[in-house]
Design a protein around this motif. Structure first.
Motif, PDB file in Angstrom:
ATOM      1  N   ALA A   1      46.468  34.701  29.729  1.00 46.13           N
ATOM      2  CA  ALA A   1      45.283  34.107  29.099  1.00 46.13           C
ATOM      3  C   ALA A   1      45.466  32.595  29.018  1.00 46.13           C
ATOM      4  CB  ALA A   1      45.080  34.698  27.707  1.00 46.13           C
TER       5      ALA A   1
ATOM      6  N   TRP B   1      45.861  26.397  35.600  1.00 41.92           N
ATOM      7  CA  TRP B   1      45.013  27.029  36.607  1.00 41.92           C
ATOM      8  C   TRP B   1      45.369  26.565  38.016  1.00 41.92           C
ATOM      9  CZ3 TRP B   1      43.584  22.111  37.086  1.00 41.92           C
ATOM     10  CH2 TRP B   1      43.378  21.368  35.909  1.00 41.92           C
TER      11      TRP B   1
ATOM     12  N   ALA C   1      42.866  29.056  39.744  1.00 40.71           N
ATOM     13  CA  ALA C   1      42.463  30.293  39.082  1.00 40.71           C
ATOM     14  C   ALA C   1      41.146  30.079  38.347  1.00 40.71           C
ATOM     15  CB  ALA C   1      43.545  30.743  38.110  1.00 40.71           C
TER      16      ALA C   1
ATOM     17  N   ARG D   1      41.140  35.603  35.616  1.00 39.71           N
ATOM     18  CA  ARG D   1      42.543  35.992  35.448  1.00 39.71           C
ATOM     19  C   ARG D   1      43.076  36.754  36.657  1.00 39.71           C
ATOM     20  NH1 ARG D   1      43.881  38.383  29.698  1.00 39.71           N
ATOM     21  NH2 ARG D   1      45.975  38.201  30.601  1.00 39.71           N
ATOM     22  N   THR D   2      42.189  37.317  37.467  1.00 35.51           N
ATOM     23  CA  THR D   2      42.618  37.948  38.722  1.00 35.51           C
ATOM     24  C   THR D   2      41.919  37.344  39.937  1.00 35.51           C
ATOM     25  OG1 THR D   2      40.944  39.703  38.502  1.00 35.51           O
ATOM     26  CG2 THR D   2      43.153  40.152  37.600  1.00 35.51           C
TER      27      THR D   2
ATOM     28  N   GLU E   1      36.217  33.196  32.895  1.00 33.99           N
ATOM     29  CA  GLU E   1      37.375  32.537  32.288  1.00 33.99           C
ATOM     30  C   GLU E   1      38.172  33.505  31.422  1.00 33.99           C
ATOM     31  OE1 GLU E   1      36.716  28.601  30.618  1.00 33.99           O
ATOM     32  OE2 GLU E   1      34.715  28.637  31.499  1.00 33.99           O
TER      33      GLU E   1
ATOM     34  N   SER F   1      44.958  30.617  31.595  1.00 36.13           N
ATOM     35  CA  SER F   1      45.341  30.105  32.913  1.00 36.13           C
ATOM     36  C   SER F   1      44.145  29.829  33.812  1.00 36.13           C
ATOM     37  CB  SER F   1      46.256  31.120  33.619  1.00 36.13           C
ATOM     38  OG  SER F   1      47.447  31.314  32.908  1.00 36.13           O
ATOM     39  N   VAL F   2      42.949  29.806  33.251  1.00 35.60           N
ATOM     40  CA  VAL F   2      41.719  29.767  34.032  1.00 35.60           C
ATOM     41  C   VAL F   2      40.922  28.511  33.688  1.00 35.60           C
ATOM     42  CG1 VAL F   2      39.550  30.991  34.472  1.00 35.60           C
ATOM     43  CG2 VAL F   2      41.661  32.280  34.133  1.00 35.60           C
TER      44      VAL F   2
ATOM     45  N   ALA G   1      46.825  40.523  36.321  1.00 35.33           N
ATOM     46  CA  ALA G   1      46.135  39.421  35.648  1.00 35.33           C
ATOM     47  C   ALA G   1      47.094  38.291  35.300  1.00 35.33           C
ATOM     48  CB  ALA G   1      45.443  39.935  34.393  1.00 35.33           C
ATOM     49  N   LEU G   2      46.611  37.071  35.446  1.00 32.36           N
ATOM     50  CA  LEU G   2      47.358  35.904  35.006  1.00 32.36           C
ATOM     51  C   LEU G   2      47.296  35.810  33.481  1.00 32.36           C
ATOM     52  CD1 LEU G   2      46.109  33.281  37.625  1.00 32.36           C
ATOM     53  CD2 LEU G   2      48.154  34.708  37.719  1.00 32.36           C
TER      54      LEU G   2
END
Length: 285
Positions: free
Chosen positions: A148, A49, A72, A75-76, A283, A150-151, A145-146
């Motif tokens: 999954a 993140w 992060a 995801r966005t 998340e 990554s948050v 989106a990043l």
């Protein structure tokens, strides 16, 4: 990891536009054996993140145009420091920076690891006060989106992670010594959350700045030596596995009696109207 001049000795932790990794003004002394000022190298896979803000147009190709950090929380959705997106840093308003991106999944800025994701929109807290540094946060919405996982979750009001003496980690690619020695690889430093009383004693409202407990928290070590520095602004302070702070400002880098000051994430949630349940939902968003 630390700051640029906001005034006298207290300064936000960013680089200046077109300075390409040179801080605006003399950096304060920090311990000689420092990495992220008193820290150690980490792999971004251990803190996925943690992201870097980048503009090659404004900061050059060295270190991929990195000038601030971010985190992060969806995801966005990325949180960073409001002062990172001010005209004093960017040389213009954010909407005029055509190549503003978030670098994710990259430990070493000199590699092509990970992704560079364009920023679709920027919201800067209108209540940010660039004199007191209160309300120092902004929200970036990404164009894609990043991955999954990554948050990171955010700590709401009353979370035990804010308890004084709680251990925490601060992350970034900023100055590792307080003397303009910028890291190419991601670093982290172990600090501890300090009491509001200790923070107010450190920053009572003199030339070094005023600590405001409603929107800030501070963290460091009694002996100094572990801290954020220039180039780390907007990066995460993590305690108990949750985001508790965003790198904001302070006096020098790693000075005894001058802990780092962070934007309190519970105040960000309150300002944005995000409760902790909504924060958890983000998340997976």
């Amino acid at each position: 990891m630390r700051r640029l001049f906001a005034r006298a000795l207290a300064r936000p932790l960013v680089l200046a536009a077109a300075a390409t990794a040179i801080p605006l003004g003399s950096a304060a002394h920090a311990s000689a054996d420092s990495i992220v000022v008193g820290g150690f190298p980490v792999e971004v896979s251990d803190s996925p993140w943690t992201v870097a803000l980048s503009s090659r147009d404004r900061f050059g190709g060295t270190r991929a145009g990195q000038f601030c950090g971010g985190v992060a929380v969806g995801r966005t959705t990325v949180l960073t420091a409001a002062h990172c997106l001010g005209e004093q840093v960017l040389g213009s308003t954010p909407d005029q920076v055509d190549d503003l991106k978030v670098i994710t999944g990259r430990t070493d800025l000199l590699t092509d690891q990970g992704q560079e994701v364009p920023v679709r929109s920027v919201w800067v807290n209108p209540e940010h006060d660039d004199v007191s540094n209160a309300g120092d946060f902004a929200v970036l919405t990404l164009s894609e989106a990043l991955p999954a996982g990554s948050v990171i979750g955010m700590a709401g009001e009353g979370d035990p992670a804010y308890t004084p003496d709680t251990g925490a980690l601060v992350y970034g690619w900023g100055d590792t010594s307080g003397a303009g020695d910028y890291a190419n690889g991601l670093r982290a430093a172990r600090v501890r959350v300090l009491s509001d009383a200790a923070c107010e004693q450190a920053y009572p409202g003199n030339d070094d700045g005023r600590y405001l407990s409603a929107t800030m928290l501070c963290a460091g070590q009694d002996a100094g030596g572990r801290d954020a520095c220039q180039g780390d602004s907007g990066g995460p302070l993590v305690g108990g596995g949750r985001l508790i702070g965003l790198v904001s400002w302070g006096s020098g880098c790693g000075r005894p009696g001058s802990p780092g000051v962070y934007t309190r994430v519970s105040s960000v949630l309150r300002t944005l109207g995000w409760d902790t349940a909504a924060a958890r939902q983000r998340e997976g968003s």
